[in-house]
Design a protein around this motif. Structure first.
Motif, PDB file in Angstrom:
ATOM      1  N   LEU A 168       0.861  -1.177   0.000  1.00 35.17           N
ATOM      2  CA  LEU A 168       0.000   0.000   0.000  1.00 35.17           C
ATOM      3  C   LEU A 168       0.899   1.230   0.000  1.00 35.17           C
ATOM      4  CD1 LEU A 168      -1.671  -0.082   3.572  1.00 35.17           C
ATOM      5  CD2 LEU A 168       0.545  -0.964   3.015  1.00 35.17           C
ATOM      6  N   PRO A 169       0.369   2.408  -0.290  1.00 34.01           N
ATOM      7  CA  PRO A 169       1.244   3.589  -0.339  1.00 34.01           C
ATOM      8  C   PRO A 169       2.003   3.797   0.967  1.00 34.01           C
ATOM      9  CG  PRO A 169      -0.899   4.080  -1.295  1.00 34.01           C
ATOM     10  CD  PRO A 169      -1.018   2.725  -0.658  1.00 34.01           C
ATOM     11  N   ASP A 170       3.224   4.291   0.859  1.00 33.80           N
ATOM     12  CA  ASP A 170       4.050   4.493   2.053  1.00 33.80           C
ATOM     13  C   ASP A 170       3.342   5.370   3.085  1.00 33.80           C
ATOM     14  OD1 ASP A 170       6.072   2.924   1.083  1.00 33.80           O
ATOM     15  OD2 ASP A 170       7.344   4.591   0.416  1.00 33.80           O
ATOM     16  N   VAL A 171       2.624   6.400   2.603  1.00 34.22           N
ATOM     17  CA  VAL A 171       1.963   7.300   3.561  1.00 34.22           C
ATOM     18  C   VAL A 171       0.882   6.561   4.348  1.00 34.22           C
ATOM     19  CG1 VAL A 171       2.436   9.488   2.403  1.00 34.22           C
ATOM     20  CG2 VAL A 171       0.463   8.125   1.682  1.00 34.22           C
ATOM     21  N   VAL A 172       0.235   5.576   3.726  1.00 36.10           N
ATOM     22  CA  VAL A 172      -0.783   4.788   4.427  1.00 36.10           C
ATOM     23  C   VAL A 172      -0.115   3.813   5.399  1.00 36.10           C
ATOM     24  CG1 VAL A 172      -2.724   3.197   4.177  1.00 36.10           C
ATOM     25  CG2 VAL A 172      -2.385   5.027   2.500  1.00 36.10           C
ATOM     26  N   ALA A 173       0.968   3.175   4.973  1.00 43.15           N
ATOM     27  CA  ALA A 173       1.709   2.279   5.866  1.00 43.15           C
ATOM     28  C   ALA A 173       2.204   3.042   7.094  1.00 43.15           C
ATOM     29  CB  ALA A 173       2.879   1.646   5.122  1.00 43.15           C
ATOM     30  N   ASP A 174       2.706   4.248   6.874  1.00 46.64           N
ATOM     31  CA  ASP A 174       3.191   5.061   7.992  1.00 46.64           C
ATOM     32  C   ASP A 174       2.050   5.431   8.942  1.00 46.64           C
ATOM     33  OD1 ASP A 174       5.720   4.942   6.890  1.00 46.64           O
ATOM     34  OD2 ASP A 174       5.608   6.921   5.951  1.00 46.64           O
ATOM     35  N   TYR A 175       0.885   5.742   8.375  1.00 49.66           N
ATOM     36  CA  TYR A 175      -0.287   6.089   9.197  1.00 49.66           C
ATOM     37  C   TYR A 175      -0.698   4.901  10.050  1.00 49.66           C
ATOM     38  CZ  TYR A 175      -5.016   7.728  10.360  1.00 49.66           C
ATOM     39  OH  TYR A 175      -6.165   8.105  11.035  1.00 49.66           O
ATOM     40  N   ILE A 176      -0.744   3.721   9.450  1.00 52.31           N
ATOM     41  CA  ILE A 176      -1.128   2.508  10.189  1.00 52.31           C
ATOM     42  C   ILE A 176      -0.175   2.268  11.351  1.00 52.31           C
ATOM     43  CG2 ILE A 176      -1.204  -0.021  10.012  1.00 52.31           C
ATOM     44  CD1 ILE A 176      -2.360   0.362   7.161  1.00 52.31           C
ATOM     45  N   GLN A 177       1.116   2.429  11.104  1.00 52.86           N
ATOM     46  CA  GLN A 177       2.101   2.197  12.162  1.00 52.86           C
ATOM     47  C   GLN A 177       2.033   3.269  13.240  1.00 52.86           C
ATOM     48  OE1 GLN A 177       5.592   1.889   9.710  1.00 52.86           O
ATOM     49  NE2 GLN A 177       5.202  -0.251   9.184  1.00 52.86           N
ATOM     50  N   LEU A 178       1.816   4.512  12.818  1.00 53.45           N
ATOM     51  CA  LEU A 178       1.740   5.625  13.779  1.00 53.45           C
ATOM     52  C   LEU A 178       0.572   5.440  14.731  1.00 53.45           C
ATOM     53  CD1 LEU A 178       2.706   8.461  14.707  1.00 53.45           C
ATOM     54  CD2 LEU A 178       1.144   9.434  13.004  1.00 53.45           C
ATOM     55  N   HIS A 179      -0.555   4.945  14.208  1.00 51.30           N
ATOM     56  CA  HIS A 179      -1.767   4.806  15.026  1.00 51.30           C
ATOM     57  C   HIS A 179      -1.971   3.384  15.550  1.00 51.30           C
ATOM     58  CE1 HIS A 179      -3.338   8.872  14.164  1.00 51.30           C
ATOM     59  NE2 HIS A 179      -2.740   8.723  12.987  1.00 51.30           N
ATOM     60  N   HIS A 180      -0.993   2.522  15.335  1.00 57.53           N
ATOM     61  CA  HIS A 180      -1.038   1.137  15.840  1.00 57.53           C
ATOM     62  C   HIS A 180      -2.312   0.413  15.423  1.00 57.53           C
ATOM     63  CE1 HIS A 180       2.430   2.331  18.224  1.00 57.53           C
ATOM     64  NE2 HIS A 180       1.724   3.339  18.727  1.00 57.53           N
ATOM     65  N   LEU A 181      -2.694   0.585  14.146  1.00 60.69           N
ATOM     66  CA  LEU A 181      -3.904  -0.067  13.661  1.00 60.69           C
ATOM     67  C   LEU A 181      -3.648  -1.550  13.380  1.00 60.69           C
ATOM     68  CD1 LEU A 181      -5.293   2.596  11.143  1.00 60.69           C
ATOM     69  CD2 LEU A 181      -5.961   2.200  13.508  1.00 60.69           C
ATOM     70  N   TYR A 182      -4.689  -2.347  13.552  1.00 61.06           N
ATOM     71  CA  TYR A 182      -4.707  -3.768  13.190  1.00 61.06           C
ATOM     72  C   TYR A 182      -3.739  -4.609  14.019  1.00 61.06           C
ATOM     73  CZ  TYR A 182      -6.790  -1.400   9.171  1.00 61.06           C
ATOM     74  OH  TYR A 182      -7.537  -0.594   8.371  1.00 61.06           O
ATOM     75  N   THR A 183      -3.294  -4.099  15.142  1.00 63.91           N
ATOM     76  CA  THR A 183      -2.391  -4.900  15.962  1.00 63.91           C
ATOM     77  C   THR A 183      -3.129  -5.656  17.066  1.00 63.91           C
ATOM     78  OG1 THR A 183      -1.974  -2.994  17.402  1.00 63.91           O
ATOM     79  CG2 THR A 183      -0.443  -3.347  15.578  1.00 63.91           C
TER      80      THR A 183
END
Length: 218
Positions: A203-218
């Protein structure tokens, strides 16, 4: 009539990924679309509630679409708490754009083969064309014979030989277009997040970064 059609791509986008974006770009080019509306669903009638919140899914789509003027984020469904039916969304879009503007509902082959189970599915053809993006190695023509009888009849009656008909009439045709092989799924991305695996290049890097920043799907 010779108007460039408007494409409609719905889904939970939980999260939006390169498969969604590549499908949209292929449809944009192959069907000469003026724009594509990405419409994230609120309460989908056929599946469980999304994992990410409405705000988070909107944020991710907004990030993914930046830089492409033809891709439009459409928020009309996402805050609805009652089931979101495609026929209602298309009716609203038709009211906004007029009866002569061609609309094209975009979907994959798997979704099309289940179209007969959708709410008021035959009414969809009165409101838009349907563009089926078939994956390489999975031609729709090979599987339609085993589909629901009514759906198979509609397919055979409405199948268009070329994208030109999408500009010549506002609704009613089925067009099958080719989608390059890109085996990416939101389910797999969520699983990788839960397992703390790298999700870049899916997925786009900006989306991957957002997911990691907000700890989504963990």
């Amino acid at each position: 009539m010779n108007q460039a059609p408007i494409g409609i791509l719905g889904g939970t986008f939980d999260p939006v990924h390169n498969g969604h974006l590549r499908l949209a770009q292929e449809a944009l080019e192959q069907c000469n679309l003026a724009a594509i509306h990405f419409i994230p669903s609120g309460t989908p009638p056929h599946r469980n509630a999304p994992h990410a919140s409405a705000i988070q899914r909107l944020d991710m789509i907004r990030l993914a679409l930046q830089g492409n003027a033809a891709f439009v984020l459409d928020e009309r469904e996402i805050y609805r708490i009652d089931p979101c039916y495609t026929v209602d969304t298309l009716t609203a879009l038709r009211a906004e754009h007029g009866m002569q503007q061609p609309l094209c509902l975009l979907m994959g082959g798997d979704a099309f083969l289940l179209l007969h189970s959708w709410h008021e599915w035959k009414s969809l053809f009165e409101l838009s064309h349907i563009v089926v993006m078939q994956r390489v190695g999975h031609p729709l023509g090979n599987t339609i014979n085993g589909a629901n009888d009514a759906l198979r009849d509609e397919y055979r009656t409405r199948l268009a030989p070329s994208p030109r008909i999408l500009c010549d009439s506002p609704a009613g045709a089925i067009l099958v277009a080719d989608m390059p092989a890109l085996e990416i799924s939101a389910t797999d991305i969520r699983k990788r997040c839960a397992e703390k695996k790298n999700i870049h290049y899916l997925l786009p890097d900006v989306v991957a970064d957002y997911i990691q920043l907000h700890h989504l799907y963990t």
